[in-house]
Design an enzyme around this catalytic site. Sequence first.
Site, PDB file in Angstrom:
ATOM      1  N   LYS A  78      38.357  58.004 -73.369  1.00 54.48           N
ATOM      2  CA  LYS A  78      38.453  57.203 -72.152  1.00 54.48           C
ATOM      3  C   LYS A  78      39.442  57.795 -71.151  1.00 54.48           C
ATOM      4  CE  LYS A  78      41.867  53.843 -73.909  1.00 54.48           C
ATOM      5  NZ  LYS A  78      42.943  54.154 -72.959  1.00 54.48           N
ATOM      6  N   ASP A  79      40.347  58.699 -71.607  1.00 55.18           N
ATOM      7  CA  ASP A  79      41.318  59.317 -70.707  1.00 55.18           C
ATOM      8  C   ASP A  79      40.772  60.555 -70.011  1.00 55.18           C
ATOM      9  OD1 ASP A  79      43.245  57.434 -71.416  1.00 55.18           O
ATOM     10  OD2 ASP A  79      44.050  58.673 -73.033  1.00 55.18           O
ATOM     11  N   ARG A 129      40.911  47.034 -65.173  1.00 54.96           N
ATOM     12  CA  ARG A 129      39.640  46.590 -65.757  1.00 54.96           C
ATOM     13  C   ARG A 129      39.839  45.306 -66.569  1.00 54.96           C
ATOM     14  NH1 ARG A 129      38.222  46.794 -70.866  1.00 54.96           N
ATOM     15  NH2 ARG A 129      39.946  48.199 -71.348  1.00 54.96           N
ATOM     16  N   ARG A 130      40.855  45.306 -67.421  1.00 55.39           N
ATOM     17  CA  ARG A 130      41.121  44.113 -68.225  1.00 55.39           C
ATOM     18  C   ARG A 130      41.546  42.949 -67.340  1.00 55.39           C
ATOM     19  NH1 ARG A 130      44.377  47.824 -72.444  1.00 55.39           N
ATOM     20  NH2 ARG A 130      42.673  48.339 -73.873  1.00 55.39           N
ATOM     21  N   ARG A 188      53.377  48.838 -69.324  1.00 52.08           N
ATOM     22  CA  ARG A 188      53.064  50.141 -69.905  1.00 52.08           C
ATOM     23  C   ARG A 188      53.892  50.299 -71.168  1.00 52.08           C
ATOM     24  NH1 ARG A 188      52.928  55.540 -66.868  1.00 52.08           N
ATOM     25  NH2 ARG A 188      52.072  56.001 -68.943  1.00 52.08           N
ATOM     26  N   ARG A 208      54.611  47.210 -76.274  1.00 52.96           N
ATOM     27  CA  ARG A 208      53.743  46.159 -75.735  1.00 52.96           C
ATOM     28  C   ARG A 208      53.755  44.909 -76.615  1.00 52.96           C
ATOM     29  NH1 ARG A 208      48.778  49.086 -72.581  1.00 52.96           N
ATOM     30  NH2 ARG A 208      49.867  50.998 -72.061  1.00 52.96           N
ATOM     31  N   CYS A 215      39.553  56.693 -64.091  1.00 56.49           N
ATOM     32  CA  CYS A 215      39.599  56.018 -65.394  1.00 56.49           C
ATOM     33  C   CYS A 215      40.463  54.770 -65.360  1.00 56.49           C
ATOM     34  CB  CYS A 215      40.092  56.984 -66.477  1.00 56.49           C
ATOM     35  SG  CYS A 215      41.798  57.535 -66.280  1.00 56.49           S
TER      36      CYS A 215
END
Length: 333
Positions: free
Chosen positions: A99-100, A153-154, A175, A181, A268
């Site tokens: 995905k990166d 996106r989330r 981040r 997190r 992305c």
Amino acid sequence: MTGQTGTGVPPSSGSLPTEELPPLRLGTRRSALAMAQSGMVAEAVAAATGRRVELVEITTYGDTSREALAQIGGTGVFVSALRDALLAGTIDLAVHSLKDLPTAAPEGLVLAAVPLREDPRDALVARDGLTLAELLEKGDPLHPARIGTGSPRRMAQLHAWASASGLAVETVAIRGNVDTRIGYVRSGELDGVILAAAGLNRLGRLAEATEVIDTDVMLPAPGQGALAIECSAANPELAAALAVLDDAPTRAAVTAERALLAALEAGCSAPVGALATTQADELALRAVVGTVDGATVVQMSTTGDDAPDELGRGLAARLLAAGAAGLMGERAK
């Protein structure tokens, strides 16, 4: 994990004995997650080639910058240093979270293998073992649940789902690594955080998730849960050896997802979700594009036996015709 042991596969006629061959140097980011998934790939590469594999830790710009990904141009910030090392010949292969990867094919490099994909879904780690619905139901418009994620996106899909459910939510941009997190939840600073289920599973920490979020609520990032193994195009022998690690259904799925992302001209870190799955002999592709606040979303799906890249481009064209271009805050540079 350095010096992975080979499987003792006998060398072919006329080749050097396996023990005389130098180890393959596998480039990886330094994070715990990157090291864990690169270690898994190292073992598979050693088994496939009969050679030792050494991990070479490389720091990327995305690892050192503390700015939000959208601010530093999310596309490629975690892979450029690894690709530079491949082109310079200081490593033989590199492992990326797919995905990166920027969607444009890099000159001089080849995507040698896309191994079997992990669970592509997102996961919630919340206080008191609560699910997403339970967490939001305990809040109110004045005191909504606070959920951390660094992904537009989330954020877009979370806000859209909450609004459609008559619930309130506050998203907080964060981040950091998995420990950082989840630490926001453990300390009580946030009510929950959203992470990739695949990353938690590769770290052996999926049990800490209070819910793996259904894709009807949140579509993943294109390529999420999949890994990419890259090597130099100037080393076709290595590329051929790595190709045995490729999983054809996974490659077809992520090819469709990334073709859609490329056709949307989205980075992305753009608010774009996509997931392709195999159904019978056809590929089914779903995608969503939305504003970060979730006020406007466009979601569509398609199925067909077309080539995966054609399927992705076709659905992207429909999304663009429905106004998706105006919804994306991050466009490819």
